[in-house]
Structure formats: structure tokens, C-alpha cells
Design a protein around this motif. Structure first.
Motif, PDB file in Angstrom:
ATOM      1  N   ALA A  25       0.818  -1.210   0.000  1.00  8.54           N
ATOM      2  CA  ALA A  25       0.000   0.000   0.000  1.00  8.54           C
ATOM      3  C   ALA A  25       0.853   1.261   0.000  1.00  8.54           C
ATOM      4  O   ALA A  25       0.516   2.261  -0.646  1.00  8.54           O
ATOM      5  N   ASP A  26       2.004   1.237   0.708  1.00  5.63           N
ATOM      6  CA  ASP A  26       2.835   2.437   0.736  1.00  5.63           C
ATOM      7  C   ASP A  26       3.462   2.722  -0.616  1.00  5.63           C
ATOM      8  O   ASP A  26       3.639   3.881  -1.004  1.00  5.63           O
ATOM      9  N   VAL A  27       3.781   1.656  -1.378  1.00  4.30           N
ATOM     10  CA  VAL A  27       4.326   1.852  -2.732  1.00  4.30           C
ATOM     11  C   VAL A  27       3.251   2.436  -3.645  1.00  4.30           C
ATOM     12  O   VAL A  27       3.505   3.372  -4.428  1.00  4.30           O
ATOM     13  N   LEU A  28       2.036   1.886  -3.565  1.00  8.49           N
ATOM     14  CA  LEU A  28       0.948   2.426  -4.376  1.00  8.49           C
ATOM     15  C   LEU A  28       0.649   3.877  -4.011  1.00  8.49           C
ATOM     16  O   LEU A  28       0.360   4.705  -4.885  1.00  8.49           O
ATOM     17  N   ALA A  29       0.729   4.209  -2.719  1.00  5.77           N
ATOM     18  CA  ALA A  29       0.465   5.581  -2.304  1.00  5.77           C
ATOM     19  C   ALA A  29       1.496   6.535  -2.906  1.00  5.77           C
ATOM     20  O   ALA A  29       1.159   7.646  -3.335  1.00  5.77           O
ATOM     21  N   LEU A  30       2.763   6.117  -2.947  1.00  3.60           N
ATOM     22  CA  LEU A  30       3.795   6.960  -3.556  1.00  3.60           C
ATOM     23  C   LEU A  30       3.550   7.151  -5.049  1.00  3.60           C
ATOM     24  O   LEU A  30       3.781   8.238  -5.596  1.00  3.60           O
ATOM     25  N   VAL A  31       3.062   6.098  -5.713  1.00  5.26           N
ATOM     26  CA  VAL A  31       2.765   6.206  -7.149  1.00  5.26           C
ATOM     27  C   VAL A  31       1.602   7.164  -7.376  1.00  5.26           C
ATOM     28  O   VAL A  31       1.641   8.028  -8.270  1.00  5.26           O
ATOM     29  N   LEU A  32       0.560   7.039  -6.547  1.00  3.51           N
ATOM     30  CA  LEU A  32      -0.617   7.891  -6.727  1.00  3.51           C
ATOM     31  C   LEU A  32      -0.302   9.355  -6.462  1.00  3.51           C
ATOM     32  O   LEU A  32      -0.945  10.244  -7.042  1.00  3.51           O
ATOM     33  N   ARG A  33       0.652   9.633  -5.610  1.00  8.31           N
ATOM     34  CA  ARG A  33       1.004  11.031  -5.314  1.00  8.31           C
ATOM     35  C   ARG A  33       1.649  11.734  -6.501  1.00  8.31           C
ATOM     36  O   ARG A  33       1.778  12.959  -6.499  1.00  8.31           O
ATOM     37  N   ARG A  34       2.069  10.975  -7.504  1.00 13.12           N
ATOM     38  CA  ARG A  34       2.688  11.565  -8.696  1.00 13.12           C
ATOM     39  C   ARG A  34       1.689  11.813  -9.820  1.00 13.12           C
ATOM     40  O   ARG A  34       2.062  12.297 -10.890  1.00 13.12           O
ATOM     41  N   LEU A  35       0.423  11.482  -9.595  1.00 10.38           N
ATOM     42  CA  LEU A  35      -0.600  11.673 -10.629  1.00 10.38           C
ATOM     43  C   LEU A  35      -1.223  13.051 -10.523  1.00 10.38           C
ATOM     44  O   LEU A  35      -1.183  13.695  -9.471  1.00 10.38           O
ATOM     45  N   ASP A  36      -1.814  13.497 -11.634  1.00  9.19           N
ATOM     46  CA  ASP A  36      -2.599  14.728 -11.577  1.00  9.19           C
ATOM     47  C   ASP A  36      -4.002  14.409 -11.074  1.00  9.19           C
ATOM     48  O   ASP A  36      -4.350  13.252 -10.826  1.00  9.19           O
ATOM     49  N   GLY A  37      -4.803  15.450 -10.894  1.00 12.50           N
ATOM     50  CA  GLY A  37      -6.110  15.267 -10.290  1.00 12.50           C
ATOM     51  C   GLY A  37      -7.028  14.379 -11.097  1.00 12.50           C
ATOM     52  O   GLY A  37      -7.706  13.497 -10.545  1.00 12.50           O
ATOM     53  N   ALA A  38      -7.076  14.577 -12.428  1.00  7.17           N
ATOM     54  CA  ALA A  38      -7.965  13.776 -13.272  1.00  7.17           C
ATOM     55  C   ALA A  38      -7.559  12.301 -13.247  1.00  7.17           C
ATOM     56  O   ALA A  38      -8.402  11.402 -13.155  1.00  7.17           O
ATOM     57  N   SER A  39      -6.250  12.032 -13.317  1.00  8.94           N
ATOM     58  CA  SER A  39      -5.778  10.649 -13.296  1.00  8.94           C
ATOM     59  C   SER A  39      -6.026  10.009 -11.941  1.00  8.94           C
ATOM     60  O   SER A  39      -6.388   8.824 -11.853  1.00  8.94           O
ATOM     61  N   LEU A  40      -5.843  10.779 -10.875  1.00  4.29           N
ATOM     62  CA  LEU A  40      -6.077  10.239  -9.539  1.00  4.29           C
ATOM     63  C   LEU A  40      -7.550   9.874  -9.344  1.00  4.29           C
ATOM     64  O   LEU A  40      -7.881   8.829  -8.769  1.00  4.29           O
ATOM     65  N   ALA A  41      -8.447  10.720  -9.829  1.00  5.17           N
ATOM     66  CA  ALA A  41      -9.871  10.401  -9.729  1.00  5.17           C
ATOM     67  C   ALA A  41     -10.235   9.187 -10.573  1.00  5.17           C
ATOM     68  O   ALA A  41     -11.066   8.364 -10.169  1.00  5.17           O
ATOM     69  N   THR A  59      -2.978  12.696   0.124  1.00  5.15           N
ATOM     70  CA  THR A  59      -2.649  12.737  -1.310  1.00  5.15           C
ATOM     71  C   THR A  59      -3.294  13.940  -1.978  1.00  5.15           C
ATOM     72  O   THR A  59      -2.649  14.663  -2.761  1.00  5.15           O
ATOM     73  N   TRP A  60      -4.568  14.190  -1.681  1.00  6.24           N
ATOM     74  CA  TRP A  60      -5.254  15.322  -2.291  1.00  6.24           C
ATOM     75  C   TRP A  60      -4.716  16.650  -1.759  1.00  6.24           C
ATOM     76  O   TRP A  60      -4.650  17.636  -2.501  1.00  6.24           O
ATOM     77  N   ARG A  61      -4.316  16.693  -0.509  1.00  6.71           N
ATOM     78  CA  ARG A  61      -3.725  17.918   0.030  1.00  6.71           C
ATOM     79  C   ARG A  61      -2.407  18.244  -0.665  1.00  6.71           C
ATOM     80  O   ARG A  61      -2.155  19.383  -1.044  1.00  6.71           O
ATOM     81  N   GLY A  62      -1.560  17.218  -0.865  1.00  4.52           N
ATOM     82  CA  GLY A  62      -0.315  17.451  -1.580  1.00  4.52           C
ATOM     83  C   GLY A  62      -0.538  17.888  -3.013  1.00  4.52           C
ATOM     84  O   GLY A  62       0.183  18.748  -3.535  1.00  4.52           O
ATOM     85  N   LEU A  63      -1.566  17.320  -3.655  1.00  2.98           N
ATOM     86  CA  LEU A  63      -1.875  17.719  -5.033  1.00  2.98           C
ATOM     87  C   LEU A  63      -2.327  19.167  -5.087  1.00  2.98           C
ATOM     88  O   LEU A  63      -1.901  19.939  -5.956  1.00  2.98           O
ATOM     89  N   CYS A  64      -3.205  19.570  -4.146  1.00  2.69           N
ATOM     90  CA  CYS A  64      -3.687  20.956  -4.120  1.00  2.69           C
ATOM     91  C   CYS A  64      -2.547  21.930  -3.831  1.00  2.69           C
ATOM     92  O   CYS A  64      -2.471  23.001  -4.442  1.00  2.69           O
ATOM     93  N   LEU A  65      -1.666  21.575  -2.918  1.00  2.47           N
ATOM     94  CA  LEU A  65      -0.549  22.472  -2.593  1.00  2.47           C
ATOM     95  C   LEU A  65       0.424  22.586  -3.757  1.00  2.47           C
ATOM     96  O   LEU A  65       1.060  23.632  -3.932  1.00  2.47           O
ATOM     97  N   ALA A  66       0.560  21.534  -4.554  1.00  3.74           N
ATOM     98  CA  ALA A  66       1.437  21.607  -5.721  1.00  3.74           C
ATOM     99  C   ALA A  66       0.876  22.541  -6.780  1.00  3.74           C
ATOM    100  O   ALA A  66       1.626  23.234  -7.479  1.00  3.74           O
ATOM    101  N   VAL A  67      -0.458  22.572  -6.898  1.00  4.06           N
ATOM    102  CA  VAL A  67      -1.092  23.446  -7.899  1.00  4.06           C
ATOM    103  C   VAL A  67      -1.294  24.851  -7.358  1.00  4.06           C
ATOM    104  O   VAL A  67      -1.046  25.840  -8.056  1.00  4.06           O
TER     105      VAL A  67
END
Length: 312
Positions: A25-41, A59-67
Motif C-alpha cells: 500500500a505504501d508503494v501504491l500511495a507513492l505512485v498515486l502522489r505523482r498523478l494529476d487530479g484527473a488521473s487520480l480520480a 494525497t489530495w492535500r499534496g496535489l492541491c498544494l502543488a497546484v
């Protein structure tokens, strides 16, 4: 026999193949953190295991802070979180459907403003506005993120290369709205002051458009002002009450998050500008006809007065 051996080997390989769900699960979480919002959804719709990982608030907080780096200082509603913020603020507002009853106006607005130049964030600011006062409701809608003090960017600012994100958040409901185009819709130079104004705009319903202006000083290459105003279809400003009504309707309305959403938003704004120009031209023609009629009436009155004097 050779064919049977190959089938057996293929069956064994298929039995030992590793699916993506078998990864830690931790590996998958790291992969998902590299996706954009549309791909993550989209990944969250694949299976139940990935849905739980894709719904991770961190994950969503990190995505929002990146944008939007400014979102770090915004207090969000507990029920929505950063996933709801991204779903509201990243797409562009679609053409709203007329509501049967007027929606309540936001009593307070939070503006999360991020200005980028050359891929680097040069301004990140949060502005809170009291939208319930009589002064705000009766005055033309305007929110200032930077007024006169200005700042100098690491390099000279080219207005055409700026990218602006202006998000309006209603803290009472947690709904958010993308209030500006990401790229300038126009870049104009003020010859009197020597400043250049980059405008970022998005058209809302009810004949209202939100227009963010970034004023740059050409002499020193820095940003002087960043503000958001509302413009009506007739070409004038819009009061705070009318602008809040349009913003509330857009927050509750649909979004356009497809690949061509930005182009569609630009087309909507161009249609808004064409309609505004047509109304101004019609108003100018009407005023010209009224002036001509008034001139004719005064000329007839003057000639009648002269005739009356000559016949006496």
C-alpha cells in the motif's frame, strides 16, 4: 508435447503474475502522489482497493498544494477537504442553469491567489473579504490581492508569460470557484503611465464576467497590482450584490473539466466580449439618433420662432 509444455508454462506464469493490487500500500500511495487530479480520480474508479488509496486526504492535500501553494493557509470545511476543493476549483465553471429560487449570498469570501512566471510561483497570497457589509454590497465588486506596494520578481516579468490562479472559497459551505483563466486573455499597455496590464477572465452566468488584472511596471519589471473585478454585459462595473449572486450560482453549478475546458472557457468569454461590444455599439447608435432628434426639434423651434418674428 512441445505445445503442451508451452501451455503449461504460460499457465504457470499467469498464476504467478503480480497485479497492481498486490503491491504494498505504501508503494501504491507513492505512485498515486505523482498523478494529476484527473488521473487520480480515474484510478479511484478502478477497484475498491485503489478507491480507498485514491481517497487519501494527504494525497489530495499534496496535489492541491502543488497546484495552489496559497491553499496552505486556507481553512477548509471538515466535510469537503482538499478533494472537494480540487473538484470545485480546478475545472472551469460551465454555463449555469437558471435556478428556480435565488441562492443565499456568501457572507465571507476567501481568495487564494497564486501568480506564476516562467514556471515559478512569484506571488502566493490569501485574502479574506467581508461580503456582508452594505458598503461591499452596494459598491462595484473588487478584491485586491496586491495594491501599490508591488514586489520585484527574481527576473524581469513578461506579462504575456504570466499564469494566474484565483480561487474564491465560501467558508460557510466549503464550495469553491475558479475565478480566472490560467493564461492571459489580453495584454494591454497604458501609454500614459507606462504600465502593462495582463487580464485573466472567466464568464459566469447572468451577463457577468470576473476579470483579474495584473499590472506590471515596464521600467523596473515588477508587479504593482493584482485585483479581481466583475464586469457586466453593458460594459460597466457590477455591484457586490449582483456579483455575489453570480458567484453563488456558479459555485452551485456544473463544471467543465474535459481536456478542452480551457478553450471552451475562452470561447465563452469571447462571446461575452462580443455581446458587450454589440450592446455598446447599439447604445451609441441610439444616443446618436436621440441627439439627432433633439437637434431637429430645436432647429424647428428656432425656425418657427424666426418665422413668428418676421410675420409680426
Amino acid at each position: 508435447m512441445a505445445a503442451g509444455a508451452m501451455d503449461a508454462a504460460a499457465g504457470a506464469a499467469a498464476g504467478t503474475a503480480t497485479a497492481i493490487e498486490d503491491l504494498p500500500a505504501d508503494v501504491l500511495a507513492l505512485v498515486l502522489r505523482r498523478l494529476d487530479g484527473a488521473s487520480l480520480a480515474a484510478v479511484g474508479c478502478a477497484c475498491s482497493g485503489l478507491r480507498d488509496l485514491a481517497a487519501d486526504p494527504g494525497t489530495w492535500r499534496g496535489l492541491c498544494l502543488a497546484v495552489w501553494p496559497s491553499v496552505r493557509d486556507v481553512q477548509l470545511c471538515a466535510g469537503g477537504g482538499h478533494r472537494a476543493l480540487f473538484a470545485d476549483a480546478f475545472p472551469f465553471p460551465a454555463a449555469p442553469v437558471p435556478a428556480a429560487a435565488p441562492r443565499p449570498l456568501p457572507a465571507r469570501l476567501i481568495s487564494a491567489v497564486d501568480l506564476h512566471h516562467g514556471g515559478a510561483c512569484i506571488l502566493s497570497r490569501v485574502v479574506e473579504t467581508d461580503a456582508s457589509s452594505d458598503w461591499f454590497l452596494g459598491s462595484p465588486f473588487r478584491v485586491d490581492a496586491l495594491v501599490q506596494e508591488g514586489f520585484s520578481a527574481p527576473s524581469a516579468v513578461a506579462p504575456a508569460d504570466l499564469a494566474l490562479s484565483w480561487i474564491l472559497v465560501d467558508p460557510a459551505t466549503g464550495r469553491a470557484l475558479n475565478a480566472s483563466s490560467r493564461r492571459p486573455v489580453s495584454v494591454d499597455r497604458k501609454w500614459l503611465t507606462g504600465d502593462t496590464v495582463a487580464r485573466f477572465a472567466v464568464a459566469l452566468g447572468g451577463g457577468v464576467a470576473l476579470e483579474a488584472a495584473v499590472v506590471c511596471d515596464d521600467c523596473y519589471g515588477h508587479v504593482r497590482e493584482v485585483s479581481l473585478c466583475a464586469e457586466g454585459g453593458a460594459g460597466g462595473g457590477v455591484s457586490g450584490r449582483d456579483a455575489l449572486a453570480a458567484v453563488a450560482a456558479a459555485m452551485a453549478g456544473a463544471r467543465r473539466g474535459s481536456r478542452g475546458a480551457e478553450g471552451e472557457a475562452r470561447l465563452r468569454y469571447k462571446e461575452f466580449v462580443r455581446g458587450k461590444r454589440a450592446r455598446k455599439e447599439w447604445k451609441a447608435r441610439l444616443e446618436g439618433m436621440l441627439d439627432l432628434c433633439c437637434s431637429g426639434v430645436w432647429a424647428a423651434f428656432f425656425l418657427g420662432f424666426l418665422v413668428m418674428l418676421m410675420l409680426r
